[in-house]
Design a protein around this motif. Structure first.
Motif, mmCIF file in Angstrom:
data_model
loop_
_atom_site.group_PDB
_atom_site.id
_atom_site.type_symbol
_atom_site.label_atom_id
_atom_site.label_comp_id
_atom_site.label_asym_id
_atom_site.label_seq_id
_atom_site.Cartn_x
_atom_site.Cartn_y
_atom_site.Cartn_z
ATOM 1 N N ASP A 131 -1.608 12.277 8.037
ATOM 2 C CA ASP A 131 -2.545 13.013 8.886
ATOM 3 C C ASP A 131 -3.548 13.792 8.045
ATOM 4 O OD1 ASP A 131 -1.410 12.114 11.213
ATOM 5 O OD2 ASP A 131 -0.183 13.894 11.535
ATOM 6 N N ALA A 132 -3.037 14.456 6.993
ATOM 7 C CA ALA A 132 -3.913 15.251 6.129
ATOM 8 C C ALA A 132 -4.926 14.370 5.406
ATOM 9 C CB ALA A 132 -3.074 16.036 5.115
ATOM 10 N N LEU A 133 -4.461 13.248 4.887
ATOM 11 C CA LEU A 133 -5.366 12.323 4.195
ATOM 12 C C LEU A 133 -6.353 11.687 5.159
ATOM 13 C CD1 LEU A 133 -2.860 10.596 1.752
ATOM 14 C CD2 LEU A 133 -4.804 12.033 1.104
ATOM 15 N N ARG A 134 -5.874 11.356 6.354
ATOM 16 C CA ARG A 134 -6.752 10.756 7.359
ATOM 17 C C ARG A 134 -7.912 11.695 7.680
ATOM 18 N NH1 ARG A 134 -3.309 10.326 11.001
ATOM 19 N NH2 ARG A 134 -2.493 8.240 10.504
ATOM 20 N N ARG A 135 -7.621 12.975 7.855
ATOM 21 C CA ARG A 135 -8.677 13.950 8.156
ATOM 22 C C ARG A 135 -9.683 14.034 7.016
ATOM 23 N NH1 ARG A 135 -4.295 16.909 10.333
ATOM 24 N NH2 ARG A 135 -4.078 18.091 8.405
ATOM 25 N N LEU A 149 0.319 6.366 2.261
ATOM 26 C CA LEU A 149 -0.747 5.470 1.818
ATOM 27 C C LEU A 149 -0.588 4.082 2.441
ATOM 28 C CD1 LEU A 149 -0.975 6.487 -1.966
ATOM 29 C CD2 LEU A 149 -2.608 7.026 -0.143
ATOM 30 N N VAL A 150 0.645 3.608 2.559
ATOM 31 C CA VAL A 150 0.896 2.320 3.210
ATOM 32 C C VAL A 150 0.477 2.386 4.675
ATOM 33 C CG1 VAL A 150 2.696 0.713 3.959
ATOM 34 C CG2 VAL A 150 2.732 1.618 1.631
ATOM 35 N N GLN A 151 0.785 3.509 5.330
ATOM 36 C CA GLN A 151 0.399 3.694 6.733
ATOM 37 C C GLN A 151 -1.117 3.664 6.882
ATOM 38 O OE1 GLN A 151 2.265 7.084 8.624
ATOM 39 N NE2 GLN A 151 0.603 7.321 10.077
ATOM 40 N N LEU A 152 -1.820 4.341 5.991
ATOM 41 C CA LEU A 152 -3.280 4.399 6.060
ATOM 42 C C LEU A 152 -3.907 3.058 5.692
ATOM 43 C CD1 LEU A 152 -3.924 7.936 4.530
ATOM 44 C CD2 LEU A 152 -4.013 7.266 6.933
ATOM 45 N N GLU A 153 -3.230 2.282 4.857
ATOM 46 C CA GLU A 153 -3.721 0.936 4.552
ATOM 47 C C GLU A 153 -3.681 0.089 5.818
ATOM 48 O OE1 GLU A 153 -3.108 -2.469 1.143
ATOM 49 O OE2 GLU A 153 -1.305 -1.620 2.050
ATOM 50 N N GLY A 154 -2.623 0.260 6.621
ATOM 51 C CA GLY A 154 -2.522 -0.475 7.874
ATOM 52 C C GLY A 154 -3.619 -0.118 8.855
ATOM 53 N N GLU A 155 -4.155 1.100 8.729
ATOM 54 C CA GLU A 155 -5.241 1.541 9.604
ATOM 55 C C GLU A 155 -6.613 1.179 9.040
ATOM 56 O OE1 GLU A 155 -4.769 5.722 10.226
ATOM 57 O OE2 GLU A 155 -2.662 5.520 10.814
ATOM 58 N N GLY A 156 -6.639 0.599 7.834
ATOM 59 C CA GLY A 156 -7.901 0.196 7.235
ATOM 60 C C GLY A 156 -8.634 1.298 6.490
ATOM 61 N N LEU A 157 -7.991 2.452 6.328
ATOM 62 C CA LEU A 157 -8.657 3.576 5.664
ATOM 63 C C LEU A 157 -8.445 3.573 4.157
ATOM 64 C CD1 LEU A 157 -7.814 6.466 8.150
ATOM 65 C CD2 LEU A 157 -9.980 5.237 7.910
ATOM 66 N N VAL A 158 -7.385 2.921 3.725
ATOM 67 C CA VAL A 158 -7.009 2.897 2.311
ATOM 68 C C VAL A 158 -6.774 1.462 1.880
ATOM 69 C CG1 VAL A 158 -5.101 3.460 0.730
ATOM 70 C CG2 VAL A 158 -6.033 5.220 2.231
ATOM 71 N N LYS A 159 -7.128 1.177 0.643
ATOM 72 C CA LYS A 159 -6.867 -0.142 0.069
ATOM 73 C C LYS A 159 -5.952 0.042 -1.132
ATOM 74 C CE LYS A 159 -9.200 -4.262 -1.733
ATOM 75 N NZ LYS A 159 -10.501 -4.869 -2.080
ATOM 76 N N ILE A 160 -4.812 -0.655 -1.123
ATOM 77 C CA ILE A 160 -3.862 -0.572 -2.233
ATOM 78 C C ILE A 160 -4.003 -1.825 -3.082
ATOM 79 C CG2 ILE A 160 -1.437 -0.409 -2.883
ATOM 80 C CD1 ILE A 160 -0.914 1.052 -0.264
ATOM 81 N N VAL A 161 -4.371 -1.614 -4.339
ATOM 82 C CA VAL A 161 -4.621 -2.720 -5.262
ATOM 83 C C VAL A 161 -3.485 -2.774 -6.280
ATOM 84 C CG1 VAL A 161 -6.239 -3.725 -6.905
ATOM 85 C CG2 VAL A 161 -7.090 -2.331 -5.008
ATOM 86 N N ALA A 162 -2.912 -3.971 -6.455
ATOM 87 C CA ALA A 162 -1.801 -4.138 -7.392
ATOM 88 C C ALA A 162 -2.192 -3.676 -8.790
ATOM 89 C CB ALA A 162 -1.364 -5.599 -7.418
ATOM 90 N N HIS A 163 -1.326 -2.892 -9.416
ATOM 91 C CA HIS A 163 -1.495 -2.386 -10.782
ATOM 92 C C HIS A 163 -2.634 -1.372 -10.933
ATOM 93 C CE1 HIS A 163 1.291 -5.594 -11.648
ATOM 94 N NE2 HIS A 163 0.399 -6.532 -11.360
ATOM 95 N N LYS A 164 -3.295 -1.044 -9.812
ATOM 96 C CA LYS A 164 -4.398 -0.087 -9.901
ATOM 97 C C LYS A 164 -4.194 1.129 -9.001
ATOM 98 C CE LYS A 164 -8.061 -3.328 -11.247
ATOM 99 N NZ LYS A 164 -9.422 -3.867 -10.904
ATOM 100 N N GLY A 165 -3.382 0.981 -7.972
ATOM 101 C CA GLY A 165 -3.143 2.094 -7.064
ATOM 102 C C GLY A 165 -4.001 2.018 -5.816
ATOM 103 N N ALA A 166 -4.116 3.150 -5.143
ATOM 104 C CA ALA A 166 -4.809 3.204 -3.849
ATOM 105 C C ALA A 166 -6.182 3.852 -3.982
ATOM 106 C CB ALA A 166 -3.969 3.992 -2.848
ATOM 107 N N VAL A 167 -7.126 3.352 -3.190
ATOM 108 C CA VAL A 167 -8.468 3.931 -3.132
ATOM 109 C C VAL A 167 -8.897 4.009 -1.670
ATOM 110 C CG1 VAL A 167 -9.169 3.073 -5.410
ATOM 111 C CG2 VAL A 167 -9.613 1.690 -3.362
ATOM 112 N N VAL A 168 -9.838 4.897 -1.380
ATOM 113 C CA VAL A 168 -10.400 4.966 -0.036
ATOM 114 C C VAL A 168 -11.201 3.692 0.216
ATOM 115 C CG1 VAL A 168 -11.973 6.222 1.493
ATOM 116 C CG2 VAL A 168 -10.498 7.480 -0.082
#
Length: 224
Positions: free
Chosen positions: A17-21, A54-73
């Protein structure tokens, strides 16, 4: 053990929720690196619920998780906008046709209250409230359809397009005025019993938002 799992889920939801906001408000911009250790320190939690958030936000399309690089908006995707808004333009009018004839006086009182608050927040440029009020308006209009599976899909689509909706409203004063006018007309068409007209306007309303966003993104890309 069961209680520990529930606790982790709750903490993960709070972190999401905090990250989504932060993402919705633009505080965390497109491409911003979301480091799990930094987020865990910021929220005062372990990395496990941060990872789940972060996995939850990836499912919502707000975050992209890249292998070996981590998560980005996540960036703004023309293909995603086209698909999400196309699905909304198909499903929401179908639900409205079933819901509108069964809307109650209490529903219309709530819709009028949302419209009044929406107008205040739009004029005050309080962008953090736009997406929430837009979703509430659509939710109430569609609530009497008695189509729970379709409604669940639409609820997810509204959440996934919230970021885009607020951006579309931010594009110009004309966008704000048109959104306000279309919402008011939509409610009045339902109130007067013109279900077909309301469904047609809702479809145009969603398609208009999609076109606005697509033009904006293409214009920005050409300007680079």
């Amino acid at each position: 053990m069961k209680h520990a799992g529930l606790a982790v889920t709750t903490v993960a939801d709070q972190a999401a929720d905090a990250l989504r906001r932060k993402i919705m408000s633009g505080e965390l911009a497109e491409g911003f690196s979301l480091r799990q250790d930094a987020l865990a320190a910021e929220f005062g939690i372990s990395r496990i619920p941060v990872r789940e958030a972060l996995v939850q936000l990836e499912g919502e399309g707000l975050v992209k998780i890249v292998a070996h690089k981590g998560a980005v908006v996540s960036g703004l995707s023309l293909d995603e906008i086209s698909e999400l808004f196309m699905l909304r333009s198909v499903l929401e009018p179908l639900l409205l046709k079933k819901s509108a004839p069964k809307l109650t006086l209490e529903d219309y009182a709530e819709l009028d209250a949302i419209l009044a608050e929406y107008k205040v927040e739009l004029l005050a440029q309080h962008t953090t409230r736009w997406g929430e009020l837009n979703t509430r308006l659509h939710d109430v209009l569609l609530a009497r359809a008695d189509q729970p599976r379709t409604a669940a899909i639409v609820a997810t689509l509204l959440q996934q397009t919230d970021r885009y909706t607020r951006m579309q409203l931010s594009l110009s004063a004309d966008s704000i005025r048109q959104a306000q006018q279309e919402h008011e007309e939509l409610v009045e068409l339902c109130r007067s019993g013109d279900v077909r007209g309301a469904a047609s306007l809702l479809k145009r309303h969603i398609e208009h938002a999609s076109r606005d966003l697509e033009r904006f993104i293409l214009s920005n890309r050409r300007a680079r």
